[in-house]
Write an enzyme that holds these catalytic residues in place. Structure first.
Site, PDB file in Angstrom:
ATOM      1  N   GLU A 102       3.146   8.127 -34.890  1.00  0.00           N
ATOM      2  CA  GLU A 102       2.533   9.219 -34.123  1.00  0.00           C
ATOM      3  C   GLU A 102       1.244   9.683 -34.798  1.00  0.00           C
ATOM      4  OE1 GLU A 102       2.266  10.993 -31.637  1.00  0.00           O
ATOM      5  OE2 GLU A 102       4.095  11.031 -30.453  1.00  0.00           O
ATOM      6  N   ASN A 151       3.142  17.312 -25.876  1.00  0.00           N
ATOM      7  CA  ASN A 151       2.396  16.069 -26.066  1.00  0.00           C
ATOM      8  C   ASN A 151       1.095  16.117 -25.284  1.00  0.00           C
ATOM      9  OD1 ASN A 151       3.582  14.017 -27.811  1.00  0.00           O
ATOM     10  ND2 ASN A 151       5.344  14.035 -26.436  1.00  0.00           N
ATOM     11  N   ASP A 189       3.206  10.774 -23.034  1.00  0.00           N
ATOM     12  CA  ASP A 189       3.214  11.062 -24.469  1.00  0.00           C
ATOM     13  C   ASP A 189       1.797  11.377 -24.929  1.00  0.00           C
ATOM     14  OD1 ASP A 189       3.923  11.058 -27.309  1.00  0.00           O
ATOM     15  OD2 ASP A 189       5.704   9.927 -26.741  1.00  0.00           O
TER      16      ASP A 189
END
Length: 294
Positions: free
Chosen positions: A21, A150, A201
């Protein structure tokens, strides 16, 4: 009909992150950075030499922003820290909140130099998280009761902010003061992704205002126009694509992180690239991330 493109890129890093991430790129050093949140690692890749370094972290880090040539800002479950690049030393900066159940998640620096950073439950507890605005040491809660924050990114002029709660799967937009990165209106739904497979996302917004979104659970990066129209889908070789970042000295390449989190042995066997980091292999009109303004 959305154009779908097969993967023509490459594996940029074969290291398999449990929860890859928070990718970003520093043009001054020609280095890409990303996290394995659960693994408590900061990955660093010098693009021109492909020299790799991995830094252990004492917390769950998820966002990195450049401050200057000597310092970076890291967002974590323990708060925000200044990282001194020369020796990796971490100095506490500010806290977002004191909810022990939470960790940090998505975030990005607004063109004004302010940071948007988010929190969520460690087990995605419903409505546990929030999205914050950080200007210097001043922390302002923008949106509460978020489950999986997100897709935080901004239009090139700084006048529009984008975000999502992946649990709801609406890509949201909100008008901003370009000078501060603070909202001037109420959020509106830009694109409703709730009726299609996968989750919205991490995202990044390019120089033309196109939003490049990693679609968790769909082996894909989707591209949206500023009006919410989805114009393209680019396939990636891992089902759980997690976030995107522009890389390279012209910001004309796209890095995509992924994850193997929540996969059992059979699922990982069926998804051998899960957790690896990719270059998408298409030319993009990217932008360099603004520096965080102390």
């Amino acid at each position: 009909m959305t154009d779908t493109h097969s993967f023509t890129g490459r594996v940029l890093c074969e290291t398999s992150c449990q929860l890859g991430e928070g990718p970003t790129y520093d043009p001054a050093s020609d280095k890409a950075f990303w996290f394995d949140i659960i693994g408590q690692k900061l990955h660093e890749l010098h693009l021109s030499t492909m020299t790799k370094a991995v830094h252990d972290l004492p917390f769950l880090g998820s966002v990195l922003a450049v401050i200057d040539a000597e310092r970076q800002l890291i967002v974590s479950d323990q708060g925000l820290f200044i990282r001194h690049i020369a020796d990796g030393r971490l100095t506490p900066f500010v806290k977002l909140e004191d909810k022990a159940v939470n960790r940090s998640n998505d975030g990005r620096v607004h063109p004004s130099g302010a940071l948007w950073a988010s929190t969520m439950g460690r087990s995605a507890e419903k409505h546990s998280g929030a999205i914050y605005h950080v200007a210097g040491e001043r922390v302002t809660k923008l949106f509460a009761n978020v489950t999986i924050p997100n897709s935080i990114c901004f239009s090139p002029d700084g006048a529009t902010g984008y975000f999502t709660d992946t649990n709801i799967n609406h890509l949201m937009k909100v008008t901003l003061d370009p000078k501060t990165g603070l909202p001037t209106g109420e959020p509106e739904i830009l694109s409703d992704g709730s009726g299609t497979p996968g989750g919205i996302d991490g995202s990044v917004c390019d120089a033309d205002g196109l939003i490049w979104n990693a679609r968790w659970g769909s082996n894909a990066v989707d591209v949206y126009k500023p009006d919410g129209t989805k114009v393209a889908r680019h396939q990636v070789p891992a089902s759980q694509a997690s976030c995107t970042a522009f890389i390279g000295q012209k910001a004309d390449r796209l890095l995509v992180t992924s994850a193997w989190a929540d996969m059992d042995a059979a699922a990982r066997l069926a998804d051998p690239h899960a957790g690896q980091t990719f270059e998408l292999g298409v030319a993009v009109k990217g932008r360099f991330e603004p520096k965080f303004a102390l």
